[in-house]
Design an enzyme around this catalytic site. Structure first.
Site, PDB file in Angstrom:
ATOM      1  N   LYS A   1       0.869  -1.179   0.000  1.00  0.00           N
ATOM      2  CA  LYS A   1       0.000   0.000   0.000  1.00  0.00           C
ATOM      3  C   LYS A   1       0.903   1.225   0.000  1.00  0.00           C
ATOM      4  CE  LYS A   1      -4.534   0.801   0.462  1.00  0.00           C
ATOM      5  NZ  LYS A   1      -5.661   0.034  -0.006  1.00  0.00           N
TER       6      LYS A   1
ATOM      7  N   SER B   1     -14.221  -0.235 -11.245  1.00  0.00           N
ATOM      8  CA  SER B   1     -14.061  -1.488 -10.495  1.00  0.00           C
ATOM      9  C   SER B   1     -15.225  -1.753  -9.541  1.00  0.00           C
ATOM     10  CB  SER B   1     -12.736  -1.490  -9.731  1.00  0.00           C
ATOM     11  OG  SER B   1     -12.752  -0.451  -8.786  1.00  0.00           O
TER      12      SER B   1
ATOM     13  N   ASP C   1     -29.361   6.032   2.903  1.00  0.00           N
ATOM     14  CA  ASP C   1     -28.161   6.762   2.499  1.00  0.00           C
ATOM     15  C   ASP C   1     -28.304   8.170   3.053  1.00  0.00           C
ATOM     16  OD1 ASP C   1     -25.869   6.274   0.054  1.00  0.00           O
ATOM     17  OD2 ASP C   1     -26.146   8.316   0.792  1.00  0.00           O
TER      18      ASP C   1
ATOM     19  N   ALA D   1     -21.278   1.169   3.081  1.00  0.00           N
ATOM     20  CA  ALA D   1     -20.998   2.601   3.269  1.00  0.00           C
ATOM     21  C   ALA D   1     -19.608   2.827   3.867  1.00  0.00           C
ATOM     22  CB  ALA D   1     -22.067   3.237   4.144  1.00  0.00           C
TER      23      ALA D   1
ATOM     24  N   ASN E   1     -15.264  -1.848   3.750  1.00  0.00           N
ATOM     25  CA  ASN E   1     -13.993  -2.346   4.270  1.00  0.00           C
ATOM     26  C   ASN E   1     -13.978  -2.273   5.792  1.00  0.00           C
ATOM     27  OD1 ASN E   1     -12.220  -3.098   2.099  1.00  0.00           O
ATOM     28  ND2 ASN E   1     -12.213  -0.951   1.471  1.00  0.00           N
TER      29      ASN E   1
HETATM   30  P1  NAD Z   1     -19.214   5.490  -2.314  1.00  0.00           P
HETATM   31  O1  NAD Z   1     -18.554   6.634  -1.623  1.00  0.00           O
HETATM   32  O2  NAD Z   1     -19.550   5.603  -3.760  1.00  0.00           O
HETATM   33  O3  NAD Z   1     -20.587   5.115  -1.553  1.00  0.00           O
HETATM   34  C1  NAD Z   1     -20.755   5.157  -0.165  1.00  0.00           C
HETATM   35  C2  NAD Z   1     -22.194   5.581   0.091  1.00  0.00           C
HETATM   36  O4  NAD Z   1     -22.435   5.480   1.489  1.00  0.00           O
HETATM   37  C3  NAD Z   1     -22.455   7.039  -0.315  1.00  0.00           C
HETATM   38  O5  NAD Z   1     -23.600   7.115  -1.140  1.00  0.00           O
HETATM   39  C4  NAD Z   1     -22.677   7.737   1.021  1.00  0.00           C
HETATM   40  O6  NAD Z   1     -23.577   8.819   0.945  1.00  0.00           O
HETATM   41  C5  NAD Z   1     -23.214   6.601   1.862  1.00  0.00           C
HETATM   42  N1  NAD Z   1     -23.092   6.818   3.299  1.00  0.00           N
HETATM   43  C6  NAD Z   1     -22.076   7.410   3.975  1.00  0.00           C
HETATM   44  N2  NAD Z   1     -22.362   7.442   5.293  1.00  0.00           N
HETATM   45  C7  NAD Z   1     -23.560   6.838   5.439  1.00  0.00           C
HETATM   46  C8  NAD Z   1     -24.384   6.565   6.553  1.00  0.00           C
HETATM   47  N3  NAD Z   1     -24.050   6.940   7.797  1.00  0.00           N
HETATM   48  N4  NAD Z   1     -25.543   5.909   6.359  1.00  0.00           N
HETATM   49  C9  NAD Z   1     -25.924   5.563   5.097  1.00  0.00           C
HETATM   50  N5  NAD Z   1     -25.188   5.803   4.009  1.00  0.00           N
HETATM   51  C10 NAD Z   1     -24.028   6.437   4.173  1.00  0.00           C
HETATM   52  O7  NAD Z   1     -18.293   4.232  -2.025  1.00  0.00           O
HETATM   53  P2  NAD Z   1     -18.307   2.830  -2.770  1.00  0.00           P
HETATM   54  O8  NAD Z   1     -17.249   2.813  -3.800  1.00  0.00           O
HETATM   55  O9  NAD Z   1     -19.710   2.455  -3.117  1.00  0.00           O
HETATM   56  O10 NAD Z   1     -17.787   1.886  -1.597  1.00  0.00           O
HETATM   57  C11 NAD Z   1     -18.638   1.517  -0.518  1.00  0.00           C
HETATM   58  C12 NAD Z   1     -17.816   0.732   0.513  1.00  0.00           C
HETATM   59  O11 NAD Z   1     -17.256  -0.418  -0.126  1.00  0.00           O
HETATM   60  C13 NAD Z   1     -16.628   1.514   1.087  1.00  0.00           C
HETATM   61  O12 NAD Z   1     -16.438   1.100   2.425  1.00  0.00           O
HETATM   62  C14 NAD Z   1     -15.455   1.060   0.230  1.00  0.00           C
HETATM   63  O13 NAD Z   1     -14.231   1.166   0.919  1.00  0.00           O
HETATM   64  C15 NAD Z   1     -15.820  -0.400   0.007  1.00  0.00           C
HETATM   65  N6  NAD Z   1     -15.212  -0.963  -1.200  1.00  0.00           N
HETATM   66  C16 NAD Z   1     -15.460  -0.413  -2.433  1.00  0.00           C
HETATM   67  C17 NAD Z   1     -14.872  -0.975  -3.564  1.00  0.00           C
HETATM   68  C18 NAD Z   1     -15.136  -0.405  -4.938  1.00  0.00           C
HETATM   69  O14 NAD Z   1     -14.801  -1.071  -5.925  1.00  0.00           O
HETATM   70  N7  NAD Z   1     -15.720   0.780  -5.062  1.00  0.00           N
HETATM   71  C19 NAD Z   1     -14.027  -2.099  -3.447  1.00  0.00           C
HETATM   72  C20 NAD Z   1     -13.815  -2.658  -2.186  1.00  0.00           C
HETATM   73  C21 NAD Z   1     -14.414  -2.080  -1.072  1.00  0.00           C
END
Ligand code: NAD
Length: 379
Positions: free
Chosen positions: A89, A155, A212, A252, A275
């Site tokens: 990382k 992704s 959300d 989230a 995560n």
């Molecule tokens: P994103 O930022 O697009 O979506 C997160 C959503 O959660 C947003 O719409 C936000 O408004 C909402 N949110 C934040 N706080 C909240 C709360 N208290 N209650 C309800 N909703 C809330 O992120 P993402 O890319 O969709 O990723 C989501 C999770 O998955 C993260 O933890 C990210 O680390 C993990 N993740 C994502 C990927 C990927 O490919 N994008 C890969 C592995 C892990």
């Protein structure tokens, strides 16, 4: 630029901090203002792979602790996803909203290149594909780039697919059938991954509770439900934990499985993309005591990792999707092992990864000319 207050540390204490990590690279480029740390945790399975985060860390120690913790997590995530990469990382120290420049990321690319194939990286919190298009001008060791540059693109698509297969696995283990239909799901977060998961569940005929903090995200899923001729139940953010659902799908943020939330859960299983869902390991035990099956997050959310790893073979969507679907079988194996050994699913997942690494160590016992992947067609 954030002011770093380095603590005086002897080489000995820094080496102590490295724990089992192989290598730490401190990157300093006064010309561009780049201050970064690259941590390589374990390269038994292959060159280290892990995103590059940019954050205004308050101290050098804080940045170091983050990069050490995250790079170790990547070793487990790569082992669980069965990709030929180890854990690494990088963190860039600074405020992504005002400190980053193309030159800074070109300089970062040069540092990555100096590792000569030991570390591959791409976007993470605070960094974007644009930053890595600049970095890629200096090194071949960049992944997660847009399709027009030979990458796999967004992704979150394979990540969401992996979550769906994670949900199917918990359904099979808990309810005896992997079918998505006829059950209720509580989806927390309707962002890039959560929206796609919710959409897929709706298409499969499931009942949905969603929340959300952004109204726009909620409106988007309501509109999609209307198109499909179905409905979703929108709840307030704090109500999602006590929803009368079968599976909780956290998409989230991390730390949501904790002392405050677990006792509210009415579900029989948890499988989502967020995560670090467990605030600590003891919360995995609390879920087990409550009879809730926890699908370890780093196995469920590996679809995106599988995609970026595939870029080095010359990205192929079919291969990525087929491997992502195998998240189902990995989870079933973990659930069986946890039951047999009477341990938590989180412990079983860690053991599975450690076993894979140990087995590979035995295979790597003879000299090889180069550890650089032979299949890296971009050499
Ligand atoms: P994103 O930022 O697009 O979506 C997160 C959503 O959660 C947003 O719409 C936000 O408004 C909402 N949110 C934040 N706080 C909240 C709360 N208290 N209650 C309800 N909703 C809330 O992120 P993402 O890319 O969709 O990723 C989501 C999770 O998955 C993260 O933890 C990210 O680390 C993990 N993740 C994502 C990927 C990927 O490919 N994008 C890969 C592995 C892990």
């Amino acid at each position: 630029m954030n002011v770093i207050k380095p603590h005086m540390q002897t080489t000995e204490t820094l080496l102590d901090k490295m724990q089992e990590h192989e290598q730490i690279v401190f990157c300093n480029d006064p010309a561009t203002g780049l201050k970064a740390i690259i941590a390589i945790h374990n390269t038994t399975l292959g060159p280290a792979l892990g995103g590059c985060r940019m954050q205004p860390y308050r101290t050098l120690d804080e940045a170091l602790e983050d990069v050490l913790r995250l790079s170790k997590g990547m070793t487990y995530k790569c082992a669980a996803a069965d990709v030929d990469f180890g854990g690494g990382k990088a963190v860039v120290i600074g405020d992504p909203s005002k400190d980053k420049t193309p030159a800074m990321f070109r300089a970062f690319g040069q540092f990555v290149d100096s590792l000569n194939g030991r570390f591959y990286t791409g976007t993470d919190m605070g960094t974007s594909m644009d930053d890595f298009i600049h970095a890629a001008k200096e090194t071949r060791c960049i992944v997660g780039i847009p399709e027009c540059y030979g990458g796999g693109g967004d992704s979150s698509i394979p990540t969401a697919l992996g979550v769906i297969y994670g949900i199917r696995a918990v359904n099979k283990a808990v309810f005896g059938s992997a079918d998505l239909a006829g059950k209720a799901y509580a989806v927390q977060g309707l962002g890039k991954v959560g929206f796609k998961v919710a959409e897929h569940l709706l298409e499969a005929g499931a009942d949905l509770y969603v929340c959300d903090i952004h109204e726009k995200a909620v409106q988007a899923i309501l509109a999609r439900a209307k198109q499909l001729g179905t409905a979703v139940r929108v709840v307030k953010s704090h109500e999602i934990y006590s929803a009368e659902a079968d599976v909780f799908v956290p998409c989230a943020f991390g730390g949501i499985l904790n002392d405050d939330t677990i006792h509210q859960l009415k579900v029989k299983a948890v499988a989502g993309s967020a995560n670090n869902q467990l605030l600590s390991e003891k919360h995995s035990e609390a879920l087990k005591r409550k009879g809730i099956l926890y699908a370890p997050d780093y196995i469920v959310n590996a679809g995106g990792l599988i995609q970026v790893a595939d870029e080095l073979y010359g990205y192929q969507k079919e291969r990525v999707y087929s491997k992502t679907k195998s998240i189902y079988t990995s989870l079933i194996e973990v659930f069986k092992q946890a039951e047999m050994d009477n341990i938590t699913t989180s412990q079983a997942a860690n053991r599975l990864c450690e076993k894979r690494i140990e087995e590979r160590k035995k295979q790597n016992s003879f000299f090889t000319h180069s550890k650089r992947p032979k299949w890296d067609i971009r050499k």
